[in-house]
Enzyme design. Structure first.
Site, PDB file in Angstrom:
ATOM      1  N   ASP A   1     -19.657  59.697  -0.738  1.00 32.74           N
ATOM      2  CA  ASP A   1     -18.569  60.054   0.242  1.00 32.74           C
ATOM      3  C   ASP A   1     -18.583  61.314   1.010  1.00 32.74           C
ATOM      4  O   ASP A   1     -19.350  62.446   0.401  1.00 32.74           O
ATOM      5  CB  ASP A   1     -17.243  60.124  -0.723  1.00 32.74           C
TER       6      ASP A   1
ATOM      7  N   LEU B   1     -36.420  52.463 -13.349  1.00 34.46           N
ATOM      8  CA  LEU B   1     -35.054  52.446 -12.830  1.00 34.46           C
ATOM      9  C   LEU B   1     -34.671  51.147 -12.358  1.00 34.46           C
ATOM     10  O   LEU B   1     -35.571  50.620 -11.376  1.00 34.46           O
ATOM     11  CB  LEU B   1     -34.940  53.574 -11.912  1.00 34.46           C
TER      12      LEU B   1
ATOM     13  N   HIS C   1     -24.442  59.595   8.008  1.00 31.06           N
ATOM     14  CA  HIS C   1     -25.125  58.457   7.387  1.00 31.06           C
ATOM     15  C   HIS C   1     -26.468  58.344   7.177  1.00 31.06           C
ATOM     16  O   HIS C   1     -27.220  58.255   6.001  1.00 31.06           O
ATOM     17  CB  HIS C   1     -24.692  57.024   8.001  1.00 31.06           C
TER      18      HIS C   1
HETATM   19  C1  FPP Z   1     -19.160  57.682   2.920  1.00 29.03           C
HETATM   20  O1  FPP Z   1     -18.950  58.215   3.916  1.00 29.03           O
HETATM   21  C2  FPP Z   1     -20.288  56.928   3.182  1.00 29.03           C
HETATM   22  C3  FPP Z   1     -20.474  55.455   3.377  1.00 29.03           C
HETATM   23  C4  FPP Z   1     -19.204  54.597   3.535  1.00 29.03           C
HETATM   24  C5  FPP Z   1     -21.759  54.656   3.636  1.00 29.03           C
HETATM   25  C6  FPP Z   1     -22.648  55.292   2.750  1.00 29.03           C
HETATM   26  C7  FPP Z   1     -23.931  55.155   3.113  1.00 29.03           C
HETATM   27  C8  FPP Z   1     -25.184  55.697   3.299  1.00 29.03           C
HETATM   28  C9  FPP Z   1     -25.359  56.857   2.407  1.00 29.03           C
HETATM   29  C10 FPP Z   1     -26.553  55.387   4.100  1.00 29.03           C
HETATM   30  C11 FPP Z   1     -26.819  54.034   3.914  1.00 29.03           C
HETATM   31  C12 FPP Z   1     -27.293  53.892   2.451  1.00 29.03           C
HETATM   32  C13 FPP Z   1     -28.344  53.189   1.921  1.00 29.03           C
HETATM   33  C14 FPP Z   1     -28.310  52.742   0.618  1.00 29.03           C
HETATM   34  C15 FPP Z   1     -29.380  52.795   2.921  1.00 29.03           C
HETATM   35  P1  FPP Z   1     -17.789  58.522   4.971  1.00 29.03           P
HETATM   36  O2  FPP Z   1     -18.166  57.832   6.508  1.00 29.03           O
HETATM   37  O3  FPP Z   1     -16.569  57.599   4.582  1.00 29.03           O
HETATM   38  O4  FPP Z   1     -17.323  59.768   4.990  1.00 29.03           O
HETATM   39  P2  FPP Z   1     -16.091  60.592   5.563  1.00 29.03           P
HETATM   40  O5  FPP Z   1     -15.175  60.250   4.389  1.00 29.03           O
HETATM   41  O6  FPP Z   1     -16.439  62.088   5.402  1.00 29.03           O
HETATM   42  O7  FPP Z   1     -15.708  60.064   6.887  1.00 29.03           O
END
Ligand code: FPP
Length: 249
Positions: free
Chosen positions: A28, A139, A45
């Site tokens: 997050d 893994l 992201h």
């Molecule tokens: C949360 O941050 C993250 C996500 C909803 C997506 C996670 C995705 C990635 C790390 C990239 C793609 C992953 C892979 C495995 C290729 P948020 O956008 O909710 O952050 P915020 O709460 O600060 O708005």
């Protein structure tokens, strides 16, 4: 202290005989990371993928057998269309670019979630990545995609009932339900990590984390490093797990 020295110092504190078998991560804070830098959310992201590599590499190096990452939830469809499209694009890019590295590190990829509802090209890339890493014995990296724990439990119950109708017998106990979860091949997580300071489970692995140790850090996901993962393991190893009992005294 230099980062190499810090890492060596942290590694010395890890008991390799008592590693968590399964680490699950709620990644997050990508959006906040980007906002602080006045960048578009997608930049967060993209930086989040760097952190994915860090976590994967740390687990592979240490010998943690299972790592599960919450990459896209069933609720994430509520985000703006452009962000979803870009996230799916990043995922496809990751799958294509990373296969060689996953094979090099002997990592086997897995997925959990309602995969059939993902865009067809994403499904094709996933199938390809799963197939090309299927022989690896190190893994087990599982991506939770279009995942929601309530959806998983509903799917499991529906499956159970369908099976019962076919077999003429319905056994409902923990073992039976477990067999119908998306995670039937994975042990329950020992350690659940959440970044960016939020104290929520966000519909992630609700059944499976019943006895997991939870470790929360203020660090935003894109800033998460191998050292953070090692620190989480060190803290986990200091905890006494009681599973509802009285412990060892
Ligand atoms: C949360 O941050 C993250 C996500 C909803 C997506 C996670 C995705 C990635 C790390 C990239 C793609 C992953 C892979 C495995 C290729 P948020 O956008 O909710 O952050 P915020 O709460 O600060 O708005």
């Amino acid at each position: 202290m230099k980062s190499v020295e810090l890492e060596a110092q942290l590694l010395a504190q890890v008991d390799l005989d008592r590693l968590p078998r399964h680490i699950a991560v709620i990644m997050d804070g990508n959006g906040r990371w980007a906002k602080r830098r006045r960048l578009p959310r997608i930049a967060g992201h993209r930086a989040g993928i760097r952190a994915v590599r860090q976590a994967v590499e740390a687990c592979a190096r240490l010998g943690v057998p299972y790592l599960t990452l919450y990459a896209f939830s069933v609720e994430n469809w509520k985000r703006p269309h452009t962000e979803i499209k870009l996230l799916m694009g990043l995922l496809r890019e990751y799958l294509k670019k990373e296969i060689a590295e996953l094979n090099k590190q002997n990592i086997r990829l897995g997925v959990i979630g309602r995969i059939s509802e993902l865009p067809k090209p994403v499904q094709a890339d996933l199938e390809n990545a799963l197939e090309r890493t299927a022989q690896n014995t190190g893994l087990r990296l599982t991506l939770a995609l279009n995942y929601g724990a309530r959806a998983e439990l509903l799917d499991a119950v529906r499956d159970l009932v369908t099976h019962a109708k076919q077999n003429g017998a319905l056994a409902i106990d923990e073992a039976a339900l477990r067999e119908h979860l998306y995670t039937r091949d994975l042990p329950d997580p020992d350690l659940l990590i959440r970044t960016s300071g939020e104290l929520r489970l966000s519909n992630f692995l609700l059944w499976q984390v019943a006895y997991s140790e939870i470790w929360v850090t203020e660090t935003l996901w894109p800033d998460f490093t191998q050292q953070d993962l090692i620190q989480a393991i060190i803290d986990y190893q200091k905890r006494e797990r009681r599973y509802g009992g009285l412990g060892l005294g």
